[in-house]
Motif scaffolding. Structure first.
Motif, mmCIF file in Angstrom:
data_model
loop_
_atom_site.group_PDB
_atom_site.id
_atom_site.type_symbol
_atom_site.label_atom_id
_atom_site.label_comp_id
_atom_site.label_asym_id
_atom_site.label_seq_id
_atom_site.Cartn_x
_atom_site.Cartn_y
_atom_site.Cartn_z
ATOM 1 N N ARG A 1 30.340 34.258 -19.685
ATOM 2 C CA ARG A 1 29.916 35.660 -19.475
ATOM 3 C C ARG A 1 30.419 36.697 -20.918
ATOM 4 N N ARG B 1 26.057 38.843 -23.054
ATOM 5 C CA ARG B 1 24.772 38.406 -22.964
ATOM 6 C C ARG B 1 24.338 37.614 -23.741
ATOM 7 N N ARG B 2 23.383 36.361 -23.150
ATOM 8 C CA ARG B 2 22.439 36.183 -24.133
ATOM 9 C C ARG B 2 20.866 36.174 -22.989
ATOM 10 N N SER B 3 20.432 37.179 -23.942
ATOM 11 C CA SER B 3 19.389 37.722 -23.298
ATOM 12 C C SER B 3 17.782 37.642 -24.697
ATOM 13 N N CYS C 1 25.016 29.636 -15.823
ATOM 14 C CA CYS C 1 25.197 31.298 -16.042
ATOM 15 C C CYS C 1 26.026 32.533 -15.387
ATOM 16 N N GLU D 1 12.844 36.101 -19.084
ATOM 17 C CA GLU D 1 14.093 35.873 -19.123
ATOM 18 C C GLU D 1 14.047 33.752 -18.945
ATOM 19 N N PHE E 1 15.458 32.543 -22.128
ATOM 20 C CA PHE E 1 16.467 33.686 -23.474
ATOM 21 C C PHE E 1 18.335 33.444 -23.204
ATOM 22 N N GLY E 2 18.738 32.664 -22.349
ATOM 23 C CA GLY E 2 19.782 32.915 -21.894
ATOM 24 C C GLY E 2 20.917 31.882 -22.488
ATOM 25 N N CYS E 3 21.110 30.911 -21.207
ATOM 26 C CA CYS E 3 22.128 29.340 -21.626
ATOM 27 C C CYS E 3 21.377 28.419 -22.138
#
Lengths: 188, 107
Positions: free
Chosen positions: A55, A140-142, B9, B17, B60-62
């Motif tokens: 991250r 950050r992936r969100s 992650c 999410e 919505f993340g990794c």
């Protein structure tokens, strides 16, 4: 050949916080074993940066490397050179399982700049954006509202955000609405 | 609100999410297996009140799948662990047992 343009061709919104569609940005998705020496040297050769830790994003004069998932990086490069860089990576990674794709035209990039940028993003993302929790170099992936997005901080109160091009116009509207004058509380 | 820590992650994020993937550690019966076994695999779920082992995806993340052990009655999360396993690891079952001494164990 026709001229490539970005989704909103550099549109801007000046509110409490400035929202800018960043125009054409080169982006390459690179998937593979992030601990591999071969991948590390391939990345270093094209952007002159090391593999970021979980991250994080590394940025330098030649571009950037963003950690997207345990087996995925996003390389930020010069738009015009993206295809050449993909070819360079493919050569450097010969014999090792990987995938490198030029996704520049499949993504939209936005800049969120000014005091209150944290608050604007926090309106849409379920992410702790307080000054202690989110710092320069963090990624950050969100989601923003209902849109998948990744964002990182380039300097204090300056964010870059990337999302799918297909939802770029909606993302711009969403961010502009969230950045309207008088609508951004001083929370962080 | 349900909060899960994605082991891929390292993010502790809220439920919105993630995408739920249903009961974990199912034994898959493909074509050629007994009708009853196939039918149970497709339709029969344990669904107890209390300790559940579930699959979740950090949508919505990794984007990766993982497993979570949680209580459906209290929304308490006992732990999350790798998606690459067909049984809960010992530290997870120990964590459940510590909180729910009456729990009969994973089976």
């Amino acid at each position: 050949m026709s001229n490539a343009i970005s989704i909103l061709n550099g549109a801007t919104f000046d509110g409490a916080v400035k929202i800018t569609e960043a125009g054409l940005r080169g982006m390459i998705t690179l998937r593979g074993d992030l601990s591999s020496v071969q991948l590390k040297s391939a990345v270093s050769a094209v952007v002159g940066l090391g593999i970021p830790t979980q991250r994080k994003i590394n940025r330098g004069p030649k571009g950037g490397v963003a950690w997207m998932s345990p087996d995925e990086l996003l390389l930020l490069v010069d738009y015009d050179n993206a295809d050449a860089i993909v070819a360079e990576i493919t050569t450097a990674m010969a014999g090792e399982h990987h995938m490198a794709v030029n996704v520049s035209d499949a993504r939209a990039v936005f800049l969120i700049e000014g005091q209150g940028a944290r608050e604007v993003l926090a309106k849409g993302a379920p992410v702790d954006l307080s000054t202690d929790a989110f710092r320069v170099g963090d990624l950050r992936r969100s989601r923003i509202g209902q849109l998948a997005a990744a964002f990182w901080m380039t300097e204090d109160d300056h964010f870059e955000l990337v999302c799918f091009r297909s939802v770029g116009a909606f993302m711009f509207d969403w961010l502009s609405n969230a950045a309207r004058e008088g609508s951004v509380p001083k929370y962080f | 609100m349900l909060m899960l820590k994605c082991p891929n992650c390292g993010v502790t994020a809220e439920e919105t999410e993630f995408a739920p993937g249903g009961e974990a550690h199912l034994t898959r019966f493909a074509s050629g297996s007994e009708d009853q076994a196939f039918s149970d695999y497709l339709f029969a779920r344990k669904n107890p009140r209390g300790v559940h082992f579930e699959r979740w995806r950090h949508a919505f993340g990794c984007g990766k799948w993982f497993h979570a052990a949680r209580c459906t009655a209290t929304l308490e999360v006992f732990g999350t662990y790798t998606g690459q396993t067909s049984t809960p690891p010992d530290d997870i079952t120990a964590a459940v047992k510590a909180k729910r001494p009456e729990w009969e164990g994973f089976k």
